[in-house]
Each structure stands twice: as C-alpha cells, then as structure tokens.
Scaffold this active site. Structure first.
Site, short mmCIF file in Angstrom:
data_model
loop_
_atom_site.label_atom_id
_atom_site.label_comp_id
_atom_site.label_asym_id
_atom_site.label_seq_id
_atom_site.Cartn_x
_atom_site.Cartn_y
_atom_site.Cartn_z
N GLU A 259 0.88 -1.18 0.00
CA GLU A 259 0.00 0.00 0.00
C GLU A 259 0.91 1.21 0.00
OE1 GLU A 259 -1.18 3.25 1.53
OE2 GLU A 259 -1.84 2.14 3.31
N CYS A 298 -1.60 9.06 3.32
CA CYS A 298 -1.47 8.41 2.01
C CYS A 298 -2.72 8.60 1.17
CB CYS A 298 -1.16 6.93 2.18
SG CYS A 298 -2.39 6.03 3.15
#
Length: 684
Positions: A259, A298
């Site tokens: 990720e 993120c």
C-alpha cells in the site's frame, strides 16, 4: 539538567530488548530529543522460531470466535489507557484530532474486526467459503472451497504517519486469521508504536509472541521468511518496489501486499456552481485534506480538478480558507495544523515542492504570513500549507508524478468531464478519488471510468455530507489500497482482509466427507435421527447432521383462503382459477410464504426449551409450486454451529443454522432455506 530520553525497546520472543542508545528521535514540535532507538542487534532467527514454535500453536488452539473475543477485550483495554498514548503522540506534531485518527481510529478498527469475526466467522479454524458444486450426476461427489490458517508469520512494515492505526489495522485481521505478527514501525515515530505495544503486552490478553515489535532495522528478516508467511508494507512507492523484489520473497513465493502513497484526486463536477452546497463541500474537503495531519496521509488530495470557468472562484475560496488555518504547537489554543513528523520529512517536502512549483503558480504558501505559533517552534518541522495552480495538466507531467507528502495540493482546470477523468488517470493508480457532484448521471459516468484507477471513490453531495467520513478516511468495512502506483494491494474491506491471511484450498469428496471437513452439513450426506426433537437439545448436545423428518400436511383450499385473509395477499395465482390456468403452472397454487409457515408448523417444538429465538432466514428459494391437494413434509437438519462464548449481558448461548428442505408427495423439493436460531447452553 534535562532527563536522558528513554531508549526504545523491541519486543522479541516475549521479552523486551535494548538498553544502549543508537539514533536519537526528536519532537516534531520543538526538536527536542524524546527517545532513542536501541543499538543491540535483533536475532530474527530467534524471533521467527518463537513465532512459529510458541505463538502459532497457541493461536491455533483458539478458534475465530475466541480470537475475536480477545480483540474486543484488547480494544477495551487500550481505550482505557488512551490518554497515555495521546501524551506521547503529541511529539509527532499532530493535533488532538490528528492523533484521534491514529489512536482511537486504531482502537476502533480492533472493535470493528472483533465484531466482523463474531458475526461472520465460525467457532473453528476452517472457513467454508463455498459454494458447494455438484461434480457428479447423483450428488455423491461434490467440490467446494475452504480457507484455513496459513501456519506462518505475518510481517508488517508500517509508515511513519499513523504509527498506531497502521499497526492495529494490519494486526487485527492477521490475529483473527491465526497468524503471529512481527511489526516493524517506521523509525521516526516508533516511540508511539512502542508505547502501544507495551500496553498490549501489559494487558496479558495475547498469547506470548502473537505480537512482536521491531525498533530500528528489519535486518535479514525478509531473507528468513518461508512459503507460509506474508509480508505487508505501507510507505513510499520506491520502497515498496525495492522490498517486493527481495530474492527470498520471490524464490519462495511469499505473498507481498503493498500500500503505497499515491497522487489521489478530487473532481469538482461540471454541474456544480459557486453557491451550491457541493461547491462548499469541495472547498472544505480539499482544505481539510491539505491540513489534517499536516497533509501526511497516504489518502490526502494531491490533485484537484476544477471546471475552467470556476478555477478562479475555487482558488479564491481555498486561499481564504487556508489563510484562517493557525499552524503551530498543537498545545497552543486555536492551532488547527501541527508539524510534519520530522526535520527529514520537512526537507523532503521542501525539495518536492520546489520540483512541483516549476512552471506552476503558487496560490497560497509560505509567503502568505506563515508564522507557526508556540515556544521553540523554530526547531520544529512545520511547513506552510501550499496550494499550487497548474494551468495545463496535460503538458506538465510533474504534477502527476511527484508527490510532496505534506500540506501541498495542486489545482488543475478542465473543460469537459472526460478531460478530468483523463487527468485523474495520469496518476497511474490511486488509493482514493472523490467526485463532488449533484447529478446522479454524472456520478455514474465518473465512477465507471475512474474505478479502474482507484481503490476507493467517494461520491459527495449534500445528502451524503450529513454522514460522510470524508475523502481521506479508510474504513474497516471497505477495502483500502489501490492499483498501479498505489501498490496494487488491499487491506481492510471487512472479512476480505482476514482472507488475505488464510490459505484457500479446493476440496472434493462425498457429502459426508465435506460435512466433516467444512463443519457444515451437506445435502446427501449422513444424518443422525434421534427420538429427542432437535429443538429440545441444548447447544452442546446438538451435532452437525442431527435431523428430523416431520409428519405430513395436505394443503387445502381453506389454507390458501385463510392465509390470504391473514396476510392480505390476494395475488391472482392463489385466487383466480381462470387466470391461473393460463400460466405455466396451469392451476391455482399456494402462497410461497404459506408453505414456509406450514413447514415451521411441522418442525417447531412449541413448548419452552433451549431454543431462545429464530432470528433469521437465509438462502430461501421456492423450487416447485404447491397446488391444492399436495402433501408437504419437511426435513430439518443441523447445518452449522457457532459458539459465541459466554457474554455477561446475556445467557450462555450459540447460533445454530438449520438446513430446511420442504418436499411434496413426489419427493420433489418445493422450498429450500436455512433458519438461524439462538440456542441456550446447558451452563454449569
């Protein structure tokens, strides 16, 4: 004389190691030293051996339901001690609301996975994924899929921005799946992860070695992993690419879930006008994603696409909103944006901003009165919220390739929605995108085209805004991850995350054998019939395969008339003989729900007993019609049992799913379904 900062310790093989200071870690607010990593090397051979030989057997002595109960207890324990975590998290530079995401968001994820495990997983270590497929003509050779623990170790390498949430959102599904975890937090904020790990260890709730913590380098850990292990990573795309090609991981086919940070976007749709509620929602969302956690998410909005005719209005509104944001020490009253996590991060964002600024306009930035509030902030890692304007997003490739992991976002105009979607795709894969619109048709068009490039899409309008958790908030129920640059992995997503840590296996055999393997009765398999009615048995006494074949009942015209009167259902198929004659059935038929009710009358044991309640019905199908004069009979068989443990707020009980087959006089199946009952335990 100031106290010597503590040396952080690693939790390896159920003991804390590290006394000699190595790298000093500093407060993001004032630059003071708050902790140090330890200099002692970690023996990862010992760590893995302990995980495999001690922690793994202990975890597999528990079942999914028992591990879910432990997660719930752990979440409650951490919630009781959350203030100590807030105190140490202040050194990361985040505000209370920033740290709420990390601390209580992480604890909330534990609660969520405890609930998911309780609702969706069996009281065993085998998940029957199904569906069962007939592989032969007579139903005596079947195939299905099961999920079982991988019997390996999960290695979690986490990012610096959410040291607690990042640890717990990976740990929860791993633990439920029966995998010991070795957690390696990013060094810059590892003092938060260490504090959380100490509380977890202090709770005594986990089997020894179920969670190990690595402070500092991961050394040769990846080189020692085996085929049954799993690696997950959150961080930069460059680091993900480097770790993914570790020779040992490739040689042994160790699953790697990545990720990575991505250039997420928000699109203001062409139907939204200044003055619309959706226009204000867009402004709020972009500004919030720039300033929450100082943009160190993120999922933060890095690119914002706006209709060309509204670009000036959007720029002015964002400039005005950003100008009101007070930046500084979160302890100062009124401060709404804190610091970046470290001086290194501050330098990195400055370097990337310089690259992004080339050829673009600065709409708002450090030159607009940036002056962090608080004592000693000159030595902190503060950074001005910065809004850029790129007039031509198709000509400037940097805005789609370079990410400043801080409070930086770039506006880009577009003329038609297709252009906005093309600009969004230039990010080459993102964790999340938002579409702000008031028109359902635009939402459908945008999502259809953008879904291939995004892991999650938020469609925001004035209705959703009442409850929306926002663009940047991953939720336990929905997947987190994205294609391409975003890493190509998946986390969260409810029970999907648990399945990432289980091994899928296809199984073939007879119904009786598959029933033993899956823990679920399969039609055609052996049953046990007893003189004691199944509903007269306590939970512990019921066995999968316990079955009752009921007496018979012949359906009369009076049954249909009476049911119509009670239900109010006078559909022509039940009452109009002439109309019914012209249908595929050729005659009047009984209500499907009458058949269901009549079957219940056949198998229910009416007197008080261990069955506490019928709380659900699944997989209902009406297979063949029941006509006046037909005779029905039911077979009730215990299909599945789930022991929910003993809870203080209710009597000891479990859930029993019963397979029900309703047959006619020709032994044809007329109705098929599962009923779910709460069944009391005998207790002491």
């Amino acid at each position: 004389m100031s106290a010597t900062p503590p040396v952080l310790q690693s939790l390896i093989a159920n003991r804390w190691i590290g006394t000699q200071a190595a790298r000093s870690l500093h407060s993001a607010v004032n630059g003071r030293s708050v902790a140090a990593t330890h200099a002692e090397a970690i023996d990862f051979g010992e760590s893995l051996q302990f995980a495999r030989q001690t922690a793994l057997p202990a975890l597999l002595r528990l079942d999914f339901q028992q591990r879910a109960a432990i997660l719930k207890a752990l979440a409650a324990y951490l919630m009781e001690h959350k203030e100590s975590l807030y105190a140490i998290s202040a050194h990361t530079g985040g505000t209370r609301s920033d740290n709420w995401i990390d601390i209580e968001g992480g604890i909330g994820t534990l609660f969520a996975y405890a609930s998911i495990g309780r609702r969706e997983l069996p009281s065993s270590n085998t998940v029957h994924e199904g569906p069962v497929q007939a592989l032969g003509k007579e139903g005596q050779f079947l195939g299905t899929h099961i999920l079982v623990p991988r019997r390996g170790v999960a290695v979690h390498i986490n990012a610096f921005n959410f040291p607690m949430w990042g640890m717990l959102e990976k740990f929860a599904p791993s633990f439920l799946a029966g995998m010991p975890c070795i957690v390696k937090p990013a060094t810059a904020t590892s003092f938060v992860a260490e504090a959380a790990a100490r509380l977890i260890h202090q709770s005594g709730l986990l089997p020894a070695g179920a969670l190990q913590l690595v402070i500092g380098s991961s050394g040769d850990l990846l080189d020692r992993l085996e085929e049954t292990d799993v690696v997950t990573f959150t961080g930069s795309a460059d680091t993900a690419a480097m770790l993914r090609v570790n020779a040992n991981l490739i040689r042994r086919s160790v699953p790697f879930n990545g990720e990575a940070d991505s250039l997420n976007c928000a699109i203001l749709a062409p139907d939204v006008l200044p003055g619309d509620p959706e226009f204000e929602l867009f402004i709020k969302e972009v500004a919030r994603e720039m300033t929450a956690k100082a943009g160190q998410k993120c999922t933060a909005i890095r690119r914002a696409f706006v209709p060309s005719r509204h670009i000036d209005a959007v720029a002015a509104a964002l400039r005005e909103r950003l100008a009101k944001i007070k930046v500084g020490d979160p302890a100062v009253d009124g401060v709404r944006m804190g610091a970046l996590a470290s001086k290194e991060q501050q330098a990195d964002v400055a370097e990337r901003l310089a690259c992004l600024s080339a050829g673009n306009e600065v709409i708002f930035g450090a030159a607009d009165g940036f002056a962090p509030l608080g004592e000693g902030v000159a030595d902190g890692a503060f950074f001005a919220p910065t809004l850029l304007l790129c007039r031509d997003g198709f000509a400037n490739e940097q805005v789609h390739n370079v990410e400043a992991f801080g409070p930086v976002s770039t506006l880009m105009p577009y003329d038609e929605l297709d252009e906005a979607l093309a600009l969004a795709a230039k990010g080459r894969g993102s964790l999340v995108g938002s579409v702000i619109t008031k028109t359902p048709a635009i939402a459908a068009q945008a999502v259809y085209h953008a879904a291939a490039f995004h892991g999650r899409i938020l469609v925001l309008d004035r209705e959703a805004a009442k409850e929306s958790t926002g663009h940047g908030s991953p939720l336990p129920q929905l997947k987190h991850g994205g294609p391409g640059r975003a890493g190509g992995g998946e986390e969260l997503g409810g029970s999907r995350a648990i399945k990432h840590y289980l091994q899928r296996c296809a199984v073939q055999g007879s119904p009786t054998m598959l029933a033993a393997i899956t823990g679920e009765y399969q039609r055609g398999g052996r049953v046990q019939e007893d003189v004691v009615h199944p509903f007269r048995k306590h939970f512990e006494e019921i066995q999968v395969g316990d079955s009752l074949l009921t007496h018979r009942r012949t359906v009369s015209e009076a049954d249909i008339v009476n049911f119509g009167g009670v239900s109010g259902d006078y559909f022509y198929m039940h009452f109009d003989a002439i109309a019914a004659k012209d249908t595929q059935f050729g005659q009047r038929i009984a209500h499907g729900y009458f058949v269901l009710s009549a079957a219940a009358g056949l198998f229910v044991s009416p007197a008080p007993g261990p069955v506490l309640a019928n709380y659900g019905l699944d997989t209902l199908r009406f297979i063949n019609p029941v006509a006046i004069g037909d005779t029905i009979q039911a077979r009730l068989t215990c299909k599945r049992k789930t022991d929910r443990g003993n809870r203080p707020d209710q009597p000891p009980q479990g859930v029993v799913a019963w397979d029900v087959q309703v047959l006619n006089q020709r032994a044809e199946l007329v109705a098929s379904y599962d009923i779910l009952t709460l069944v009391a335990k005998k207790g002491e």
